[in-house]
Design a protein around this motif. Sequence first.
Motif, PDB file in Angstrom:
ATOM      1  N   HIS A 192      -6.939   6.956  -2.515  1.00  0.00           N
ATOM      2  CA  HIS A 192      -5.766   5.656  -2.538  1.00  0.00           C
ATOM      3  C   HIS A 192      -6.486   4.168  -3.145  1.00  0.00           C
ATOM      4  O   HIS A 192      -7.838   4.315  -3.075  1.00  0.00           O
ATOM      5  CB  HIS A 192      -5.809   5.685  -1.117  1.00  0.00           C
ATOM      6  CG  HIS A 192      -4.948   6.619   0.335  1.00  0.00           C
ATOM      7  ND1 HIS A 192      -4.531   5.900   0.618  1.00  0.00           N
ATOM      8  CD2 HIS A 192      -5.888   7.381   0.856  1.00  0.00           C
ATOM      9  CE1 HIS A 192      -4.291   7.754   1.524  1.00  0.00           C
ATOM     10  NE2 HIS A 192      -4.799   7.999   1.129  1.00  0.00           N
ATOM     11  N   VAL A 224      -1.105   1.183 -11.552  1.00  0.00           N
ATOM     12  CA  VAL A 224      -0.541   1.239  -9.798  1.00  0.00           C
ATOM     13  C   VAL A 224       0.650  -0.521  -9.847  1.00  0.00           C
ATOM     14  O   VAL A 224      -0.388  -1.658 -10.554  1.00  0.00           O
ATOM     15  CB  VAL A 224      -1.781   0.819  -8.653  1.00  0.00           C
ATOM     16  CG1 VAL A 224      -1.230   0.813  -7.783  1.00  0.00           C
ATOM     17  CG2 VAL A 224      -2.969   2.259  -9.450  1.00  0.00           C
ATOM     18  N   SER A 228       1.447  -3.246  -4.362  1.00  0.00           N
ATOM     19  CA  SER A 228       1.666  -1.274  -4.588  1.00  0.00           C
ATOM     20  C   SER A 228       0.588  -0.847  -3.795  1.00  0.00           C
ATOM     21  O   SER A 228      -0.625  -1.144  -4.373  1.00  0.00           O
ATOM     22  CB  SER A 228       2.944  -0.593  -5.358  1.00  0.00           C
ATOM     23  OG  SER A 228       1.833  -0.332  -6.467  1.00  0.00           O
ATOM     24  N   SER A 229       0.807   1.009  -3.631  1.00  0.00           N
ATOM     25  CA  SER A 229      -0.201   1.635  -3.132  1.00  0.00           C
ATOM     26  C   SER A 229       0.098   2.948  -3.897  1.00  0.00           C
ATOM     27  O   SER A 229       1.126   4.024  -3.603  1.00  0.00           O
ATOM     28  CB  SER A 229      -1.053   1.782  -1.632  1.00  0.00           C
ATOM     29  OG  SER A 229      -1.927   2.475  -1.714  1.00  0.00           O
ATOM     30  N   GLU A 230      -1.387   3.531  -4.359  1.00  0.00           N
ATOM     31  CA  GLU A 230      -0.882   4.593  -4.329  1.00  0.00           C
ATOM     32  C   GLU A 230      -1.694   6.219  -3.948  1.00  0.00           C
ATOM     33  O   GLU A 230      -3.134   5.657  -3.958  1.00  0.00           O
ATOM     34  CB  GLU A 230      -0.721   5.274  -5.779  1.00  0.00           C
ATOM     35  CG  GLU A 230      -0.145   4.759  -6.915  1.00  0.00           C
ATOM     36  CD  GLU A 230       1.922   5.015  -7.026  1.00  0.00           C
ATOM     37  OE1 GLU A 230       1.820   6.272  -6.474  1.00  0.00           O
ATOM     38  OE2 GLU A 230       2.604   4.128  -7.831  1.00  0.00           O
TER      39      GLU A 230
END
Length: 507
Positions: A192, A224, A228-230
Amino acid sequence: MKRTTLSLFAGATALAAVTGFAAVSAPGDTGSDTTEPAATLPVERTGLLCPAPSNSDLAETSYTSFTPVTEGADEKGTAALEAATAESEGEKGGKGEEKGDKGEKSGDKADEPVVQPKEPGTPATGKTSGADTPALIGTAAGSHAPGWTVQQTTEVAAGTGRGLLGLNCTAPDTEFWFPGASTAAGRTDYVHLTNPDDSAAVVDIELYGKDGALKSTVGEGITVAPNSSESLLLSTLSDVNEADVTVHVGVRSGRLGAAVQALDDRTGGDWLTAAADPASELVLPGIPEDATSVRLVLFTPGGSDADLKVRLASPSGLITPAGHETVHVKAGMTTGVDLGEVTRGEAGSLVLTPTSGSVPVVAAVRVVRGKGGEQESAFIPASDPVAARATSADNRAKSTTLSIAAPDRAAKVKVTASSGTEGGTTATKTFTIKGGTTQNVEAPVPAGLKGTYALTVETVSGGPAYASRTLTGEDDDVAAFTVQTLPDDRGMVSVPKAEEDLSVLQQ
């Protein structure tokens, strides 16, 4: 992790700018030596990042926020956690119109903070459920900044990765090492990445197995988006099945928070947080006394092999596990060692030291509790010492075990229990940990406790102390648990002494 020194320098510079113009002296200047020792001051701003907790509809997640009271901190301050859900203006407009057509209020999980941090010294908690809980980006300033800690704890009732998953939300950084991940059948591991800034971050992800780097092209130059988050499934980065994998996250531009969620079909799952920076001597504190399996995973990023002495700091002193006196780690290759039931019913911490020559290494252990269909797993990475102060935010009556190790010299530590989230008064105890030992201490519990509470550990004197907190599930028949190490909270920063000298404006 490599940029910590730079971050502290930037913080020191900002503080110097606030207090006045620093006097500037060239190396050849003459005059009396007026050098004064640096001052240690509370940090004025802290950032924390929490990954999306689960992709399971059965997930129940709690967040606990706590800032210890810090002498010398600002009297006022703020702290907030917001969802990492960056969208383009077109996406925002489209969603707004859709909700307007339905006559709904424009609000969902992403709009409402899951927890509202309280004043320093008082923990606050919030809960959410389901698979759509987003990652969180947190910022604290003023009185709320020094030592701010947020614990994320998730319970998953069934399915892959079921059990108790927990982590302390982490500060953004530019490099992370995760020994202990896996791409083997039966494991589903995700890395993450959370970007807290208003500009995109670019990151490279490298995987290393028992024979070296795993071939992959999709792990290079990952972008990224801002705020935000990936999450990336490790098995999509490489098609090689490896039982033990070391994940390296290196940020080309920007900064990120990173964590690995390791889910197992048979033994549940937990978060694998970044190991301490590569070093020749490592401590992995607080292996549960009832561990039924302990697997040590190591990696050396340099060009030289490493030979390490393996010892267990038990309640009675340092002992050498039979058959595992030393471990050889080949350069650039991940090494896994099955230590079995190494603790044998007693508290323990692994202490790794070089047999000859200092070669930097990263390490973590995967711990399993329980047997048969009631097994659960967790991870303990190599940790930095408690140093001045460390905090565990989410603790529950009869479900918390605090483990403290003093691998070198004896250490005296003070442990403070905060008030509860719903009531209770603070309590404090002091412990002396003998050199070369690990103790599961009887940590204080707030009198009249209602809700959950925080534990703050401070080094009073002696050698370095290392600590971890084990939290177990409420069901005594299930081995659900999670372990968090307690390194220094970086609540204080060393600031060079500065004097106002307006003559620098004339140079």
